[in-house]
Scaffold this motif. Structure first.
Motif, PDB file in Angstrom:
ATOM      1  N   ILE A 110      63.184  23.680  90.641  1.00  0.00           N
ATOM      2  CA  ILE A 110      63.635  23.412  91.988  1.00  0.00           C
ATOM      3  C   ILE A 110      62.921  25.224  91.897  1.00  0.00           C
ATOM      4  O   ILE A 110      62.892  26.061  90.926  1.00  0.00           O
ATOM      5  N   ASN A 111      61.736  25.694  92.695  1.00  0.00           N
ATOM      6  CA  ASN A 111      61.144  26.634  92.756  1.00  0.00           C
ATOM      7  C   ASN A 111      61.886  27.811  94.317  1.00  0.00           C
ATOM      8  O   ASN A 111      60.987  28.499  95.224  1.00  0.00           O
ATOM      9  N   ARG A 112      62.244  26.784  95.632  1.00  0.00           N
ATOM     10  CA  ARG A 112      63.142  27.380  96.924  1.00  0.00           C
ATOM     11  C   ARG A 112      64.350  26.878  97.130  1.00  0.00           C
ATOM     12  O   ARG A 112      64.648  25.386  96.864  1.00  0.00           O
ATOM     13  N   ASN A 113      65.157  27.924  97.121  1.00  0.00           N
ATOM     14  CA  ASN A 113      66.864  27.804  97.548  1.00  0.00           C
ATOM     15  C   ASN A 113      66.936  28.137  99.315  1.00  0.00           C
ATOM     16  O   ASN A 113      66.433  29.613 100.020  1.00  0.00           O
ATOM     17  N   SER A 114      66.407  27.180 100.713  1.00  0.00           N
ATOM     18  CA  SER A 114      66.632  27.499 101.529  1.00  0.00           C
ATOM     19  C   SER A 114      67.479  26.999 102.717  1.00  0.00           C
ATOM     20  O   SER A 114      68.146  26.518 102.034  1.00  0.00           O
ATOM     21  N   PRO A 115      67.397  27.757 103.879  1.00  0.00           N
ATOM     22  CA  PRO A 115      68.605  27.205 104.914  1.00  0.00           C
ATOM     23  C   PRO A 115      68.206  25.580 105.187  1.00  0.00           C
ATOM     24  O   PRO A 115      68.793  24.880 105.746  1.00  0.00           O
ATOM     25  N   PHE A 116      67.169  24.644 104.175  1.00  0.00           N
ATOM     26  CA  PHE A 116      67.141  23.381 104.727  1.00  0.00           C
ATOM     27  C   PHE A 116      66.852  23.026 103.835  1.00  0.00           C
ATOM     28  O   PHE A 116      66.666  22.043 103.195  1.00  0.00           O
ATOM     29  N   GLY A 117      67.498  23.613 102.548  1.00  0.00           N
ATOM     30  CA  GLY A 117      67.543  22.887 101.259  1.00  0.00           C
ATOM     31  C   GLY A 117      67.572  23.337  99.712  1.00  0.00           C
ATOM     32  O   GLY A 117      66.613  24.420  99.840  1.00  0.00           O
ATOM     33  N   ILE A 118      66.647  22.455  99.289  1.00  0.00           N
ATOM     34  CA  ILE A 118      66.108  22.975  97.256  1.00  0.00           C
ATOM     35  C   ILE A 118      65.119  22.282  96.993  1.00  0.00           C
ATOM     36  O   ILE A 118      64.444  20.901  97.992  1.00  0.00           O
ATOM     37  N   PHE A 119      64.186  22.154  96.715  1.00  0.00           N
ATOM     38  CA  PHE A 119      62.702  22.225  96.807  1.00  0.00           C
ATOM     39  C   PHE A 119      61.580  22.323  96.138  1.00  0.00           C
ATOM     40  O   PHE A 119      62.032  23.697  95.497  1.00  0.00           O
ATOM     41  N   GLY A 120      60.871  21.751  95.325  1.00  0.00           N
ATOM     42  CA  GLY A 120      60.538  21.953  93.832  1.00  0.00           C
ATOM     43  C   GLY A 120      59.262  20.488  93.584  1.00  0.00           C
ATOM     44  O   GLY A 120      59.044  20.120  94.639  1.00  0.00           O
ATOM     45  N   LYS A 121      59.173  20.306  92.196  1.00  0.00           N
ATOM     46  CA  LYS A 121      58.457  19.649  92.690  1.00  0.00           C
ATOM     47  C   LYS A 121      58.975  18.257  90.950  1.00  0.00           C
ATOM     48  O   LYS A 121      59.406  19.086  89.695  1.00  0.00           O
ATOM     49  N   LEU A 122      58.420  16.861  91.252  1.00  0.00           N
ATOM     50  CA  LEU A 122      58.823  15.977  89.894  1.00  0.00           C
ATOM     51  C   LEU A 122      58.559  15.911  89.281  1.00  0.00           C
ATOM     52  O   LEU A 122      57.189  16.250  88.928  1.00  0.00           O
ATOM     53  N   ASN A 123      59.004  15.651  87.746  1.00  0.00           N
ATOM     54  CA  ASN A 123      58.603  15.485  86.333  1.00  0.00           C
ATOM     55  C   ASN A 123      57.287  13.863  86.687  1.00  0.00           C
ATOM     56  O   ASN A 123      56.605  13.554  85.745  1.00  0.00           O
ATOM     57  N   ARG A 124      58.032  13.442  87.602  1.00  0.00           N
ATOM     58  CA  ARG A 124      57.987  11.467  87.492  1.00  0.00           C
ATOM     59  C   ARG A 124      58.881  10.926  89.065  1.00  0.00           C
ATOM     60  O   ARG A 124      59.056  11.688  89.640  1.00  0.00           O
ATOM     61  N   GLU A 125      58.120   9.706  88.814  1.00  0.00           N
ATOM     62  CA  GLU A 125      58.386   8.902  90.700  1.00  0.00           C
ATOM     63  C   GLU A 125      60.008   8.053  90.109  1.00  0.00           C
ATOM     64  O   GLU A 125      60.718   8.392  88.483  1.00  0.00           O
ATOM     65  N   LEU A 126      60.841   8.624  91.203  1.00  0.00           N
ATOM     66  CA  LEU A 126      62.077   8.053  91.031  1.00  0.00           C
ATOM     67  C   LEU A 126      62.279   6.638  92.532  1.00  0.00           C
ATOM     68  O   LEU A 126      61.994   6.784  93.205  1.00  0.00           O
ATOM     69  N   LYS A 127      63.238   5.831  92.165  1.00  0.00           N
ATOM     70  CA  LYS A 127      63.102   4.827  92.937  1.00  0.00           C
ATOM     71  C   LYS A 127      64.988   5.219  92.938  1.00  0.00           C
ATOM     72  O   LYS A 127      65.823   5.405  92.229  1.00  0.00           O
ATOM     73  N   ASN A 128      65.157   4.541  94.108  1.00  0.00           N
ATOM     74  CA  ASN A 128      65.973   4.024  94.529  1.00  0.00           C
ATOM     75  C   ASN A 128      66.801   2.710  94.548  1.00  0.00           C
ATOM     76  O   ASN A 128      68.490   2.145  94.641  1.00  0.00           O
ATOM     77  N   GLY A 129      65.825   2.073  94.891  1.00  0.00           N
ATOM     78  CA  GLY A 129      66.648   0.485  94.153  1.00  0.00           C
ATOM     79  C   GLY A 129      66.784  -0.259  95.222  1.00  0.00           C
ATOM     80  O   GLY A 129      66.717  -1.188  96.160  1.00  0.00           O
ATOM     81  N   VAL A 130      66.472   0.941  96.817  1.00  0.00           N
ATOM     82  CA  VAL A 130      66.592   0.207  97.712  1.00  0.00           C
ATOM     83  C   VAL A 130      65.427   0.625  99.021  1.00  0.00           C
ATOM     84  O   VAL A 130      65.307  -1.070  99.168  1.00  0.00           O
ATOM     85  N   MET A 131      64.583   1.236  99.167  1.00  0.00           N
ATOM     86  CA  MET A 131      63.999   1.624  99.938  1.00  0.00           C
ATOM     87  C   MET A 131      62.796   2.298  98.994  1.00  0.00           C
ATOM     88  O   MET A 131      62.547   3.915  99.174  1.00  0.00           O
ATOM     89  N   ASP A 132      62.084   1.697  98.301  1.00  0.00           N
ATOM     90  CA  ASP A 132      61.575   2.368  96.997  1.00  0.00           C
ATOM     91  C   ASP A 132      59.347   2.712  97.922  1.00  0.00           C
ATOM     92  O   ASP A 132      59.173   3.081  97.098  1.00  0.00           O
ATOM     93  N   LYS A 133      59.262   1.867  99.188  1.00  0.00           N
ATOM     94  CA  LYS A 133      58.218   1.815  99.295  1.00  0.00           C
ATOM     95  C   LYS A 133      58.026   3.550 100.261  1.00  0.00           C
ATOM     96  O   LYS A 133      58.768   3.058 101.451  1.00  0.00           O
ATOM     97  N   PRO A 134      56.877   3.999 100.468  1.00  0.00           N
ATOM     98  CA  PRO A 134      56.775   5.361 101.478  1.00  0.00           C
ATOM     99  C   PRO A 134      57.195   4.940 103.188  1.00  0.00           C
ATOM    100  O   PRO A 134      56.322   3.002 103.276  1.00  0.00           O
TER     101      PRO A 134
END
Length: 429
Positions: free
Chosen positions: A288-312
């Motif tokens: 996490i490198n940013r906490n703003s009025p629009f949420g928290i933001f940063g960079k993932l270490n790896r891919e994440l899947k939700n199992g429902v919509m995993d395509k861009p």
């Protein structure tokens, strides 16, 4: 004389005709067309037109293809570029519309429950307390003018990163009988003060008379991540300290997977809550490198899947979001992401970033039965409409837990450091 009279009559007829045209339904429809239309490569925009209205493009730059028939005009975005659509009636221009085509852009939607840990810049002052000294009860911190919400960043020239950094300096300086040189951050302003530590007569240690904290933890929902850069956005709103109610200034932080253990169902006047725990492996999945009025933001270490919509998925800009049916991705049972129906009750085409862009209402019977609507911990749940990511859930209405606010995805992408308006780089031959 007759000639002058005839000119006035003809002029009056033309004036009435122009006014009539101006108030006619076709003209009013075109007046309501936005001054600017933004499309992504591959997208199409259509509008109805009157039979005697024609459309054309001011330049032939191949970024846009225009097709029209007797009743409609359609714009097909071909490639990055700018153009201008001109609508004419009887050879006279009645509307000019700027058309921008942006490069194709897609993100992977989230919906996963995440655990959040924030580390503050310095230590946060969350309260004062009285020290029982030989001379009576006193709060040195309060005497020094330090306020709740202040962030202590330096003591005696040493940078303070965590609570453990404070005590050794306080004891050493207290034994020497010297005051501390304190640097604080207050409302983004740097301030200096002196604080004389006082000795507690029962515990025989020197204290500041301040309650301090250096981290915060909670849960939320992942909104999206960019499959190329791995930049992500989550939560959809700022994280504030529970005591000071002020936004936490972030030094750094981490996100981990979390599991929803139970749901406190919401009711009128009493918002519900997801109860969750951090995953047992405590594996850090991103920073996490940013906490703003629009949420928290940063960079993932790896891919994440939700199992429902995993395509861009493509995204929708604020002016492309429509009132009507939509869906959200969120977790209400353990770590299983599910898709639920909602209604976008209202949406505001925003020219500038703003947190409350949509009003949404939960319509899915299963979600209403399980949660009563929107609950704490659901913030950041991605909103999907017509196969596009359009925003994220942010807040619940206290007196109506079935409804709440959403933020447009356009602004979350901007906060994540993703420039969707960036011009494609030219190929070097």
């Amino acid at each position: 004389m007759k000639y002058e009279l005839l000119k006035k009559i003809i002029g009056g007829i033309l004036l009435v005709s122009l006014v009539a045209i101006g108030f006619s339904k076709p003209i009013q429809e075109y007046v309501n067309i936005p001054q600017k239309i933004t499309l992504f490569e591959g997208q199409q925009f259509s509008l109805h037109k009157a039979v005697n209205v024609s459309a054309g493009l001011s330049a032939d730059n191949k970024s846009i293809a225009l097709k029209q028939n007797r009743h409609s005009v359609s714009l097909q975005a071909k490639s990055y570029g700018k153009n201008e659509m001109i609508l004419e009636l009887a050879g006279l221009p009645i509307k000019k519309v700027d058309v921008d085509v942006l490069k194709d852009f897609k993100v992977i939607p989230g919906g996963q429950s995440i655990g959040i840990k924030l580390n503050t810049v310095g230590v946060l002052v969350v309260g004062h307390h009285q020290i029982d000294t030989e001379k009576g009860k006193v709060s040195p911190g309060e005497i020094a003018g330090i306020k709740v919400g202040d962030i202590i960043t330096e003591i005696n020239g040493k940078r303070i990163k965590k609570m453990e950094d404070v005590a050794p300096i306080v004891q050493k300086t207290g034994n020497e009988g010297k005051p501390l040189d304190i640097v604080i951050n207050r409302e983004n302003e740097k301030m200096k003060t002196k604080l004389q530590p006082m000795k507690d007569k029962k515990e025989h240690i020197y204290k500041l008379g301040l309650y301090i904290r250096d981290s915060a933890a909670g849960i939320g929902t992942m909104t999206f991540y960019d499959p190329n850069s791995k930049k992500y956005g989550a939560l959809g709103h700022v994280i504030s300290d529970m005591d000071t109610k002020k936004p936490i200034v972030v030094e750094d932080g981490q996100i981990v997977r979390s599991t929803v253990t139970s749901i406190e169902k919401g009711s009128n006047g009493n918002p519900g809550e997801k109860l969750a725990r951090f995953s047992t492996d405590r594996e850090i999945i991103g920073n996490i490198n940013r906490n703003s009025p629009f949420g928290i933001f940063g960079k993932l270490n790896r891919e994440l899947k939700n199992g429902v919509m995993d395509k861009p998925l493509p995204i929708a800009l604020s002016h492309q979001v429509k009132e009507g049916p939509a869906q959200i991705l969120t977790v209400v049972n353990e770590d299983e992401v599910s898709l639920f129906d909602i209604e976008i009750v209202s949406t505001i085409p925003q020219k500038f970033p703003a947190t409350k862009g949509m009003v949404i209402k939960v319509t899915d019977p299963k979600l209403l039965q399980k949660t009563g609507g929107i609950v704490q911990g659901m913030s950041g749940s991605p909103i999907i409409q017509n196969g596009k990511l359009v925003g994220a859930v942010t807040h619940v209405f206290v007196n109506d837990p079935t409804s709440g606010y959403g933020v447009h995805i356009e602004w979350m992408l901007n906060e994540a450091g993703i420039n969707i308006y960036e011009q494609p780089r030219e190929k070097v031959s």
